[in-house]
Design an enzyme around this catalytic site. Structure first.
Site, mmCIF file in Angstrom:
data_model
loop_
_atom_site.group_PDB
_atom_site.id
_atom_site.type_symbol
_atom_site.label_atom_id
_atom_site.label_comp_id
_atom_site.label_asym_id
_atom_site.label_seq_id
_atom_site.Cartn_x
_atom_site.Cartn_y
_atom_site.Cartn_z
ATOM 1 N N HIS A 65 -37.909 54.146 64.326
ATOM 2 C CA HIS A 65 -38.475 52.923 63.746
ATOM 3 C C HIS A 65 -39.338 52.292 64.831
ATOM 4 C CE1 HIS A 65 -35.438 52.938 60.416
ATOM 5 N NE2 HIS A 65 -34.718 53.555 61.347
ATOM 6 N N ASN A 97 -39.440 51.388 56.715
ATOM 7 C CA ASN A 97 -39.014 49.985 56.543
ATOM 8 C C ASN A 97 -39.716 49.061 57.534
ATOM 9 O OD1 ASN A 97 -37.403 51.398 58.427
ATOM 10 N ND2 ASN A 97 -35.746 49.913 58.288
ATOM 11 N N HIS A 181 -30.043 57.309 54.244
ATOM 12 C CA HIS A 181 -29.110 56.467 54.994
ATOM 13 C C HIS A 181 -27.955 56.195 54.044
ATOM 14 C CE1 HIS A 181 -28.310 52.658 57.570
ATOM 15 N NE2 HIS A 181 -27.326 52.753 56.682
ATOM 16 N N HIS A 239 -27.972 60.281 60.437
ATOM 17 C CA HIS A 239 -27.017 59.614 61.336
ATOM 18 C C HIS A 239 -25.569 59.577 60.844
ATOM 19 C CE1 HIS A 239 -28.093 56.382 58.654
ATOM 20 N NE2 HIS A 239 -29.109 55.933 59.354
ATOM 21 N N ASN A 286 -26.333 50.457 62.399
ATOM 22 C CA ASN A 286 -25.910 50.865 61.055
ATOM 23 C C ASN A 286 -26.315 52.323 60.870
ATOM 24 O OD1 ASN A 286 -25.272 48.172 60.671
ATOM 25 N ND2 ASN A 286 -27.091 47.728 59.437
ATOM 26 N N ASP A 313 -32.718 57.612 65.957
ATOM 27 C CA ASP A 313 -32.726 56.392 65.138
ATOM 28 C C ASP A 313 -33.174 55.205 66.002
ATOM 29 O OD1 ASP A 313 -32.515 54.728 62.950
ATOM 30 O OD2 ASP A 313 -30.344 54.520 63.052
ATOM 31 N N GLY A 332 -29.372 48.089 65.406
ATOM 32 C CA GLY A 332 -30.375 49.018 65.936
ATOM 33 C C GLY A 332 -30.621 48.781 67.402
#
Length: 449
Positions: A65, A97, A181, A239, A286, A313, A332
């Site tokens: 991300h 996202n 996810h 993950h 998460n 991640d 995160g």
């Protein structure tokens, strides 16, 4: 302009389950020759002496991300891809996202344009699925896009797909690889209410793996797998965080023939719930980091090939955001610069071989996503190469952290191994904490029908 020619001499080459001494000739973007000994044919050849260090294929991170567009106070494609290259990751697949979300072809193309101008590492993107964008999903060109990302549990950016009928329709309608996810939202919400009633907003961080529980993960993962089997969809579960989930996956087929695959991230292999006392919300992810038993079972499943890929991640937030109380601290953390050094530390402890690290970070993402000419040290492949010094200790600190957010959950950790050089498409992009101005990155392409 003359074509770049580089000759890497005296390398310990790690590729396809073997380690051998040899030389690598790079011409332009590609590996021209791999041999026991290669001589420079002209004065134009730049000779690089690896001095017996390991040379591995550039790692491919299938889940990052980088926060652009819209969340660039945390990170952007330029800063985080630089950090990735410093960590031996030469290709990344970035998640949808962002703000706005990557759920239309128009927004996808805008991200490709940003990466084309700013990325230091090779790039592709996941297209985001929602409860109402199936028409856009069906327009996606599978040769240009890594795959489809669905959030079956809410996370940063709230792209939750929670309509079972739409979910089945998406699974039935697309040939794209679907990455998910998996956390059951109903279970998490019920748990959260219990602990909010007990503690208010300032819930102790060590409740995180109890709120985002093993049950929440297993329930969601098993449902996704059931749906993939029913529809014939190609499913990749991101993950994994629990030992229980590893039982859902098989090692009976080679990766290229698997329809259902799994990934584990570096933080679930390194940290456990005993680290919350020291690290607090800095290791709030998460899915949550779970118990020591889960950590060991995840490693076991990785080594026996029920888990196929290691990723990061990478999901940075500012330190101010992370320092909030539990309910307001986002999940995160930044990882691309330190994932490979952490795995090499696990190698030093006898937990995983270098060949297995290369298989899970380099070869397997290339197989799984059908990435063209990357992930291996082979003649005719792009020269994405990483020089690893296994005996050159360094300590992670503020001065050498390259993430825009300026912090790392590994701060204060001393790693025995360092990434000394990173080549991207044949160009030397990074050397011992220094970058070169030229960006050598390219858009990833995919070998699909």
């Amino acid at each position: 302009m003359n074509q770049r020619i580089t000759l890497i001499k005296n390398a310990k080459i790690v590729n396809e389950g073997t380690i051998f001494n040899g030389d690598i000739l790079i011409e332009g973007d590609y590996i021209k020759e791999i041999s026991e000994s290669i001589s420079a044919k002209s004065a134009d050849v730049h000779v690089f002496d690896a001095e017996g260090k390991y040379v591995i294929p550039g790692a491919i991170d299938d889940q990052v991300h980088f926060r652009e567009p819209g969340l660039t106070h945390k990170a952007n494609i330029e800063t985080e891809s630089r950090a990735a290259v410093a960590g031996g990751i030469t290709s990344f697949i970035e998640m949808p996202n962002t703000n706005p979300q990557t759920t239309t072809i128009e927004k996808l193309n805008e991200k490709f344009e940003i990466a084309k101008n700013t990325a230091y590492a090779n790039y592709s993107f996941m297209f985001g699925g929602t409860n109402d964008n199936l028409d856009e999903i069906l327009k996606v060109d599978s040769k240009q896009v890594a795959g489809l990302k669905l959030f079956l549990g809410s996370s940063t950016g709230n792209m939750l797909v929670d309509n079972p009928e739409i979910l089945e329709k998406i699974f039935s309608s697309t040939d794209l690889l679907i990455s998910v996810h998996c956390e059951d939202e109903g279970t998490i919400r019920a748990n959260m209410e219990i602990y909010k009633e007990r503690y208010g907003e300032d819930i102790p961080i060590n409740m995180h793996p109890i709120i985002r529980s093993e049950e929440a993960c297993y329930l969601s993962s098993s449902k996704a797998i059931e749906l993939a089997k029913k529809t014939g969809a190609r499913l990749h579960v991101f993950h994994l965080s629990t030992g229980k989930e590893t039982k859902l996956f098989s090692n009976k087929k080679p990766l290229k023939d698997k329809k259902i695959t799994a990934e584990v991230c570096i933080h679930h292999l390194w940290f456990s719930d005993k680290d919350y006392d020291e690290k607090g919300t800095l290791i709030k992810w998460n899915p949550a980091v779970k118990g020591e038993k889960d950590r060991k079972q995840l490693l076991k499943a990785l080594l026996d090939d029920r888990i196929d890929v290691i990723a990061t991640d990478h999901a940075p937030h500012t330190i101010e955001e992370k320092n909030n109380v539990y309910t307001k601290a986002p999940s995160g953390g930044p990882l691309v610069q330190h994932a490979l050094p952490a795995l090499l530390e696990m190698h030093h402890k006898g937990l995983i071989s270098i060949e297995k690290i290369v298989e899970k970070m380099c070869h397997n993402p290339a197989i799984l996503f059908q990435i063209e000419k990357r992930g291996y040290i082979r003649e005719g492949y792009f020269a994405d190469l990483v020089v690893v010094d296994l005996n050159n200790p360094w300590t992670v600190n503020k001065d050498n952290i390259l993430y825009k957010c300026g912090w790392s959950p590994f701060e204060g950790t001393t790693f025995k191994s360092r990434i000394s050089h990173t080549f991207v498409n044949g160009g030397l992009a990074y050397k011992n904490f220094k970058f070169y101005d030229t960006k050598y990155a390219k858009q990833l392409t995919f070998e699909r029908d």
